[in-house]
Design a protein around this motif. Structure first.
Motif, PDB file in Angstrom:
ATOM      1  N   SER A 123       0.807  -1.218   0.000  1.00 34.94           N
ATOM      2  CA  SER A 123       0.000   0.000   0.000  1.00 34.94           C
ATOM      3  C   SER A 123       0.845   1.276   0.000  1.00 34.94           C
ATOM      4  O   SER A 123       0.523   2.246  -0.706  1.00 34.94           O
ATOM      5  CB  SER A 123      -0.962   0.003   1.195  1.00 34.94           C
TER       6      SER A 123
ATOM      7  N   GLN B 227       2.038   1.774  -3.372  1.00 37.02           N
ATOM      8  CA  GLN B 227       0.948   2.190  -4.261  1.00 37.02           C
ATOM      9  C   GLN B 227       0.704   3.695  -4.156  1.00 37.02           C
ATOM     10  O   GLN B 227       0.452   4.365  -5.171  1.00 37.02           O
ATOM     11  CB  GLN B 227      -0.335   1.428  -3.905  1.00 37.02           C
ATOM     12  N   GLU B 228       0.800   4.225  -2.937  1.00 34.72           N
ATOM     13  CA  GLU B 228       0.626   5.661  -2.748  1.00 34.72           C
ATOM     14  C   GLU B 228       1.743   6.435  -3.438  1.00 34.72           C
ATOM     15  O   GLU B 228       1.502   7.455  -4.096  1.00 34.72           O
ATOM     16  CB  GLU B 228       0.595   5.991  -1.256  1.00 34.72           C
TER      17      GLU B 228
ATOM     18  N   THR C 156       1.224   6.456  -7.128  1.00 37.62           N
ATOM     19  CA  THR C 156       0.200   7.402  -7.562  1.00 37.62           C
ATOM     20  C   THR C 156       0.750   8.820  -7.668  1.00 37.62           C
ATOM     21  O   THR C 156       0.422   9.568  -8.607  1.00 37.62           O
ATOM     22  CB  THR C 156      -0.986   7.391  -6.580  1.00 37.62           C
ATOM     23  N   THR C 157       1.601   9.197  -6.727  1.00 38.93           N
ATOM     24  CA  THR C 157       2.111  10.575  -6.694  1.00 38.93           C
ATOM     25  C   THR C 157       3.379  10.777  -7.515  1.00 38.93           C
ATOM     26  O   THR C 157       3.533  11.801  -8.179  1.00 38.93           O
ATOM     27  CB  THR C 157       2.391  10.993  -5.243  1.00 38.93           C
TER      28      THR C 157
END
Length: 333
Positions: free
Chosen positions: A213, A216-217, A220-221
């Motif tokens: 996770s 994944q963050e 995304t950024t």
């Protein structure tokens, strides 16, 4: 009178002889260190040591605790711990169950690294899921391999933790050590991802299930890419410790990887003491697999978890109660 005295001294000699030979029941039990045989009363009451609160492994421990606590009068408390400490604690009966990693089991059996002597009194109940060692860099980075880390900065995790130890071994297999890097930050994954987010560090590594996770963050950024570890390097790691595994991160798991990549990793397992009653361990496995959806609802990591996976990925000595369970399911021979 003489006859009475003769009988008395004869009995005294016999008593002295049997005592000297250790045949007194109380002394015999004491010398042999006998303890009362544990019996299973139909409920599991005890403690499971997992990991630091907030981490994935602690969440897994919490699911196990919740499943067991559904069963009649069972009460399994989940506490904070760590893979190596959990092995030592279970082996010494400080708590009844623990979660640990396959490579730590191999070290414990050999009495090396963090273990001053071999541990002989723990047994494995089941394998649960795999942890993937993921060296991550930004998608726009010019770092494309472990070799390219030379001269760059890295956060390999908290010093002394299993993930950090494996990261250092991977570097070593590529002819690198921490001195070859521009900077090394021994910090938590949360802090490491913040450092990368702010572009204060070039690469981070962590050993978690996929998709992770926190990554994944970042993906995304920033967009991230996972560095592959070649099969020959992983085979060399397995010669050091048979608990290390070769694992595949599927293409598309993170935006920077459009092909399957090979990485090193390990398996997380449930352990208990060798004296835990067979029926109790059997009951635990029955309870866990009767409530398998509780694990699958926690994470997609458990998509592949079933009784075959739980048995086939066991590292180390299996508990007899677990062996009986998997035999009854037609999995173990």
């Amino acid at each position: 009178m003489k006859k009475i005295m003769s009988i008395f001294f004869g009995l005294l000699i016999i008593f002295s002889f049997t005592t000297a030979c250790g045949n007194s029941p109380e002394e015999s039990n004491s010398e042999k260190g006998n303890t009362a045989v544990q019996e299973f009363d139909g409920n599991i009451n005890g403690t499971l040591s997992a990991a630091t609160s907030g981490g994935f492994m602690y969440s897994v421990g919490a699911v196990i605790g919740n499943v067991i606590n559904k069963q009649d009068d069972s009460n399994l408390d989940v506490i904070e711990g760590g893979g190596i400490a959990n092995l030592m604690g279970v082996n010494d009966q400080k708590f009844e169950y623990g979660l640990t990693f396959s490579q730590d089991i191999e070290d414990a059996l050999q009495g090396r690294n963090d273990f001053d002597e071999p541990l002989e009194d723990f047994r494995v109940v089941a394998a649960l899921y795999g942890g993937y060692l993921q060296f991550a860099v930004r998608s726009d980075s010019d770092i494309h391999s472990i070799d390219d880390l030379k001269g760059n900065s890295l956060s390999p995790g908290v010093k002394g933790y299993s993930a950090e130890a494996l990261a250092e071994l991977v570097l070593n297999e590529h002819g690198l050590d921490y001195e070859d890097l521009s900077k090394v930050e021994f910090t938590s994954t949360a802090d490491a991802t913040n450092l990368m987010q702010d572009r204060h560090i070039d690469a981070i590594s962590a050993m978690f299930p996929i998709p992770f996770s926190a990554y994944q963050e970042l993906d995304t950024t920033l967009g991230i890419r996972i560095l592959p570890i070649e099969s020959d390097k992983i085979k060399a790691l397995q010669e050091v410790n048979a608990g290390y595994m070769e694992m595949t991160i599927p293409a598309g798991t993170y935006s920077g990887n459009d092909e399957d990549i090979s990485v090193a990793g390990s398996i997380t397992l449930i352990i208990t003491h060798k004296d835990t009653p067979d029926d109790e361990v059997y009951f635990m496995l029955e309870s866990l697999f009767d409530n398998l959806n509780d694990f699958k609802n926690l994470s997609v990591v458990f998509e592949d978890l079933d009784e075959d996976y739980a048995y086939e990925n066991i590292t180390g000595p299996i508990h007899p109660g677990a062996q009986k369970y998997f035999e009854d399911k037609g999995i173990a021979k």
